[in-house]
Motif scaffolding. Structure first.
Motif, PDB file in Angstrom:
ATOM      1  N   ILE A 288      21.727-133.755 -53.699  1.00  0.00           N
ATOM      2  CA  ILE A 288      21.407-132.774 -52.655  1.00  0.00           C
ATOM      3  C   ILE A 288      21.228-131.425 -53.326  1.00  0.00           C
ATOM      4  CG2 ILE A 288      22.210-131.650 -50.546  1.00  0.00           C
ATOM      5  CD1 ILE A 288      24.125-134.103 -50.200  1.00  0.00           C
ATOM      6  N   TYR A 289      20.119-130.758 -53.005  1.00  0.00           N
ATOM      7  CA  TYR A 289      19.829-129.435 -53.561  1.00  0.00           C
ATOM      8  C   TYR A 289      19.934-128.388 -52.455  1.00  0.00           C
ATOM      9  CZ  TYR A 289      18.066-131.750 -57.762  1.00  0.00           C
ATOM     10  OH  TYR A 289      17.946-132.509 -58.899  1.00  0.00           O
ATOM     11  N   ALA A 290      20.792-127.397 -52.673  1.00  0.00           N
ATOM     12  CA  ALA A 290      20.950-126.292 -51.730  1.00  0.00           C
ATOM     13  C   ALA A 290      21.407-125.067 -52.526  1.00  0.00           C
ATOM     14  CB  ALA A 290      21.965-126.631 -50.645  1.00  0.00           C
ATOM     15  N   THR A 291      21.280-123.886 -51.935  1.00  0.00           N
ATOM     16  CA  THR A 291      21.760-122.694 -52.632  1.00  0.00           C
ATOM     17  C   THR A 291      23.290-122.703 -52.663  1.00  0.00           C
ATOM     18  OG1 THR A 291      21.951-121.253 -50.692  1.00  0.00           O
ATOM     19  CG2 THR A 291      19.771-121.405 -51.745  1.00  0.00           C
ATOM     20  N   GLU A 292      23.855-121.940 -53.577  1.00  0.00           N
ATOM     21  CA  GLU A 292      25.313-121.887 -53.725  1.00  0.00           C
ATOM     22  C   GLU A 292      25.979-121.459 -52.418  1.00  0.00           C
ATOM     23  OE1 GLU A 292      28.356-122.917 -55.316  1.00  0.00           O
ATOM     24  OE2 GLU A 292      27.238-122.339 -57.100  1.00  0.00           O
ATOM     25  N   LYS A 293      25.413-120.444 -51.763  1.00  0.00           N
ATOM     26  CA  LYS A 293      26.009-119.962 -50.509  1.00  0.00           C
ATOM     27  C   LYS A 293      25.898-121.002 -49.396  1.00  0.00           C
ATOM     28  CE  LYS A 293      25.251-115.020 -51.382  1.00  0.00           C
ATOM     29  NZ  LYS A 293      24.517-113.802 -50.940  1.00  0.00           N
ATOM     30  N   THR A 294      24.792-121.732 -49.375  1.00  0.00           N
ATOM     31  CA  THR A 294      24.653-122.783 -48.369  1.00  0.00           C
ATOM     32  C   THR A 294      25.655-123.903 -48.607  1.00  0.00           C
ATOM     33  OG1 THR A 294      22.317-122.300 -47.974  1.00  0.00           O
ATOM     34  CG2 THR A 294      23.080-124.502 -47.390  1.00  0.00           C
ATOM     35  N   TRP A 295      25.852-124.281 -49.865  1.00  0.00           N
ATOM     36  CA  TRP A 295      26.874-125.278 -50.172  1.00  0.00           C
ATOM     37  C   TRP A 295      28.243-124.840 -49.648  1.00  0.00           C
ATOM     38  CZ3 TRP A 295      26.901-130.136 -51.177  1.00  0.00           C
ATOM     39  CH2 TRP A 295      25.847-130.748 -51.863  1.00  0.00           C
ATOM     40  N   ALA A 296      28.562-123.571 -49.809  1.00  0.00           N
ATOM     41  CA  ALA A 296      29.887-123.075 -49.431  1.00  0.00           C
ATOM     42  C   ALA A 296      30.179-123.274 -47.951  1.00  0.00           C
ATOM     43  CB  ALA A 296      30.011-121.596 -49.800  1.00  0.00           C
ATOM     44  N   VAL A 297      29.138-123.146 -47.112  1.00  0.00           N
ATOM     45  CA  VAL A 297      29.368-123.272 -45.663  1.00  0.00           C
ATOM     46  C   VAL A 297      29.014-124.652 -45.127  1.00  0.00           C
ATOM     47  CG1 VAL A 297      29.122-120.816 -45.194  1.00  0.00           C
ATOM     48  CG2 VAL A 297      27.098-122.270 -45.168  1.00  0.00           C
ATOM     49  N   ALA A 298      28.237-125.445 -45.878  1.00  0.00           N
ATOM     50  CA  ALA A 298      27.778-126.743 -45.367  1.00  0.00           C
ATOM     51  C   ALA A 298      28.617-127.914 -45.863  1.00  0.00           C
ATOM     52  CB  ALA A 298      26.320-126.966 -45.764  1.00  0.00           C
ATOM     53  N   GLU A 299      29.355-127.716 -46.929  1.00  0.00           N
ATOM     54  CA  GLU A 299      30.010-128.839 -47.601  1.00  0.00           C
ATOM     55  C   GLU A 299      30.958-129.604 -46.680  1.00  0.00           C
ATOM     56  OE1 GLU A 299      31.117-129.708 -52.178  1.00  0.00           O
ATOM     57  OE2 GLU A 299      31.248-127.665 -51.444  1.00  0.00           O
ATOM     58  N   GLU A 300      31.671-128.896 -45.832  1.00  0.00           N
ATOM     59  CA  GLU A 300      32.609-129.570 -44.922  1.00  0.00           C
ATOM     60  C   GLU A 300      31.863-130.513 -43.970  1.00  0.00           C
ATOM     61  OE1 GLU A 300      35.998-128.469 -41.562  1.00  0.00           O
ATOM     62  OE2 GLU A 300      35.279-126.927 -42.940  1.00  0.00           O
ATOM     63  N   ASP A 301      30.708-130.071 -43.453  1.00  0.00           N
ATOM     64  CA  ASP A 301      29.926-130.910 -42.546  1.00  0.00           C
ATOM     65  C   ASP A 301      29.260-132.081 -43.265  1.00  0.00           C
ATOM     66  OD1 ASP A 301      30.489-129.484 -40.244  1.00  0.00           O
ATOM     67  OD2 ASP A 301      28.785-128.134 -40.486  1.00  0.00           O
ATOM     68  N   LEU A 302      28.957-131.914 -44.545  1.00  0.00           N
ATOM     69  CA  LEU A 302      28.282-132.977 -45.293  1.00  0.00           C
ATOM     70  C   LEU A 302      29.214-134.120 -45.637  1.00  0.00           C
ATOM     71  CD1 LEU A 302      26.076-130.882 -47.762  1.00  0.00           C
ATOM     72  CD2 LEU A 302      25.390-131.940 -45.604  1.00  0.00           C
ATOM     73  N   GLY A 303      30.514-133.873 -45.660  1.00  0.00           N
ATOM     74  CA  GLY A 303      31.454-134.916 -46.047  1.00  0.00           C
ATOM     75  C   GLY A 303      31.568-135.026 -47.558  1.00  0.00           C
ATOM     76  N   LYS A 304      32.163-136.106 -48.026  1.00  0.00           N
ATOM     77  CA  LYS A 304      32.421-136.270 -49.454  1.00  0.00           C
ATOM     78  C   LYS A 304      31.112-136.499 -50.210  1.00  0.00           C
ATOM     79  CE  LYS A 304      35.414-138.711 -52.701  1.00  0.00           C
ATOM     80  NZ  LYS A 304      36.443-139.757 -52.854  1.00  0.00           N
ATOM     81  N   ILE A 305      30.836-135.628 -51.158  1.00  0.00           N
ATOM     82  CA  ILE A 305      29.624-135.711 -51.971  1.00  0.00           C
ATOM     83  C   ILE A 305      30.035-135.838 -53.438  1.00  0.00           C
ATOM     84  CG2 ILE A 305      27.486-134.547 -52.663  1.00  0.00           C
ATOM     85  CD1 ILE A 305      27.544-135.362 -49.706  1.00  0.00           C
ATOM     86  N   LYS A 306      29.384-136.753 -54.161  1.00  0.00           N
ATOM     87  CA  LYS A 306      29.681-136.895 -55.589  1.00  0.00           C
ATOM     88  C   LYS A 306      29.424-135.570 -56.307  1.00  0.00           C
ATOM     89  CE  LYS A 306      28.486-141.801 -56.039  1.00  0.00           C
ATOM     90  NZ  LYS A 306      27.574-142.757 -56.726  1.00  0.00           N
ATOM     91  N   PRO A 307      30.282-135.189 -57.225  1.00  0.00           N
ATOM     92  CA  PRO A 307      30.082-133.910 -57.937  1.00  0.00           C
ATOM     93  C   PRO A 307      28.708-133.790 -58.588  1.00  0.00           C
ATOM     94  CG  PRO A 307      32.260-134.785 -58.396  1.00  0.00           C
ATOM     95  CD  PRO A 307      31.544-135.843 -57.620  1.00  0.00           C
ATOM     96  N   ASN A 308      28.180-134.877 -59.144  1.00  0.00           N
ATOM     97  CA  ASN A 308      26.869-134.798 -59.798  1.00  0.00           C
ATOM     98  C   ASN A 308      25.711-134.771 -58.803  1.00  0.00           C
ATOM     99  OD1 ASN A 308      27.487-137.555 -59.214  1.00  0.00           O
ATOM    100  ND2 ASN A 308      25.794-138.197 -60.516  1.00  0.00           N
ATOM    101  N   HIS A 309      26.016-134.941 -57.527  1.00  0.00           N
ATOM    102  CA  HIS A 309      24.996-134.841 -56.478  1.00  0.00           C
ATOM    103  C   HIS A 309      24.992-133.464 -55.818  1.00  0.00           C
ATOM    104  CE1 HIS A 309      24.664-139.479 -55.834  1.00  0.00           C
ATOM    105  NE2 HIS A 309      24.067-139.049 -56.927  1.00  0.00           N
ATOM    106  N   ARG A 310      25.897-132.603 -56.254  1.00  0.00           N
ATOM    107  CA  ARG A 310      25.978-131.242 -55.715  1.00  0.00           C
ATOM    108  C   ARG A 310      25.135-130.324 -56.608  1.00  0.00           C
ATOM    109  NH1 ARG A 310      28.619-126.421 -55.777  1.00  0.00           N
ATOM    110  NH2 ARG A 310      29.578-125.681 -53.844  1.00  0.00           N
TER     111      ARG A 310
END
Length: 267
Positions: free
Chosen positions: A81-103
């Motif tokens: 999954i590709y997103a900006t750093e700030k988007t990751w910060a607010v979206a990660e909880e809704d996305l659920g568990k994501i593999k570190p190499n997929h972030r």
């Protein structure tokens, strides 16, 4: 045989969910996945594409109608999954568990996925760090600009010289004003961090046609405050006033809420 550089299809467009499929000879990606994973897979099936063939998901911003199925699809099909750093910060909880190499982080330097070159640009919307995208293959270019409160010089400069632009035409201003939404929501939609009106989209279309854009897909039409016929008429009238003609200078199509669009071939 003519070689196609890019294939583009809207799987869904609107406040109930957004997703765009883009493919080259070597890569297949989604921009956003705002439907359930099951519904995204069903719509990909209509293109004879299996989710396991996808290579990545790009995220424009964290609103639910853009990320609902992102985490599920990432886990099911092992997708980065590709997103900006700030988007990751607010979206990660809704996305659920994501593999570190997929972030994966989108930054101003852009990224390359196989034969697909991708750049992001800032858009004005009420999200933490929303972006649009340009995607290039073999010098052919497709651009995506939805969920934008107003047209900026930066957006316009990124959209110019695209073979195809997916552009928001969210609402008719008079329908919105007279419609059932509470005033607070109407103000949000009309604000500089809201959504683009038909009139604003039409003015943008005229400028894009002047800058070598010949095909536009109107997207994110409101269910309550717009109809395709009205958006089409608004744009047609402004195009004619500018001395242009639909069908000759511009091919105009729509991305629909509940339908897969035609598969557009660029190149």
């Amino acid at each position: 045989m003519i070689k196609i550089s890019l294939e583009v299809c809207s799987l869904a467009s609107g406040s109930s969910g957004n997703s765009i499929y883009i493919a080259t000879d070597k890569r297949k990606i989604l921009i956003d996945a705002g439907l359930s994973g099951k519904r995204i897979s069903e719509r990909l099936d209509k293109l004879s594409v299996d989710g396991s063939e996808l290579d990545a998901i790009l995220v424009t911003h964290e609103h639910r109608d853009h990320i609902k199925g992102v985490g599920v699809l990432s886990r099911r099909f092992n997708l980065p999954i590709y997103a900006t750093e700030k988007t990751w910060a607010v979206a990660e909880e809704d996305l659920g568990k994501i593999k570190p190499n997929h972030r994966c982080i989108i930054n101003k330097e852009g990224l390359t996925l196989g034969d697909l070159e991708i750049e992001s640009f800032e858009i004005p919307h009420d999200a933490v760090d929303p972006v649009g995208f340009t995607l290039k293959n073999q010098s052919k270019k497709v651009s995506v600009a939805t969920d934008i409160g107003y047209m900026t010089e930066e957006i316009m400069s990124n959209l110019k010289n695209s073979e195809l632009v997916i552009l928001e035409s969210n609402h008719d201003l008079e329908m919105l004003k007279a419609g059932p939404y509470p005033w607070s929501l109407k103000k949000r939609i009309m604000s500089k961090e809201g959504h683009l009106s038909n009139d604003d989209a039409a003015a943008t279309v005229v400028e894009l046609v002047k800058n070598s854009v010949e095909r536009i897909l109107l997207a994110h039409l409101s269910k309550d405050n717009n109809v395709p016929e009205l958006a089409h008429l608004t744009i047609k009238n402004m195009v004619i006033d500018a001395g242009m003609e639909l069908g000759r200078d511009l091919q105009l199509n729509f991305a629909y809420r509940d339908e897969v669009s035609k598969l557009f071939q660029v190149g």
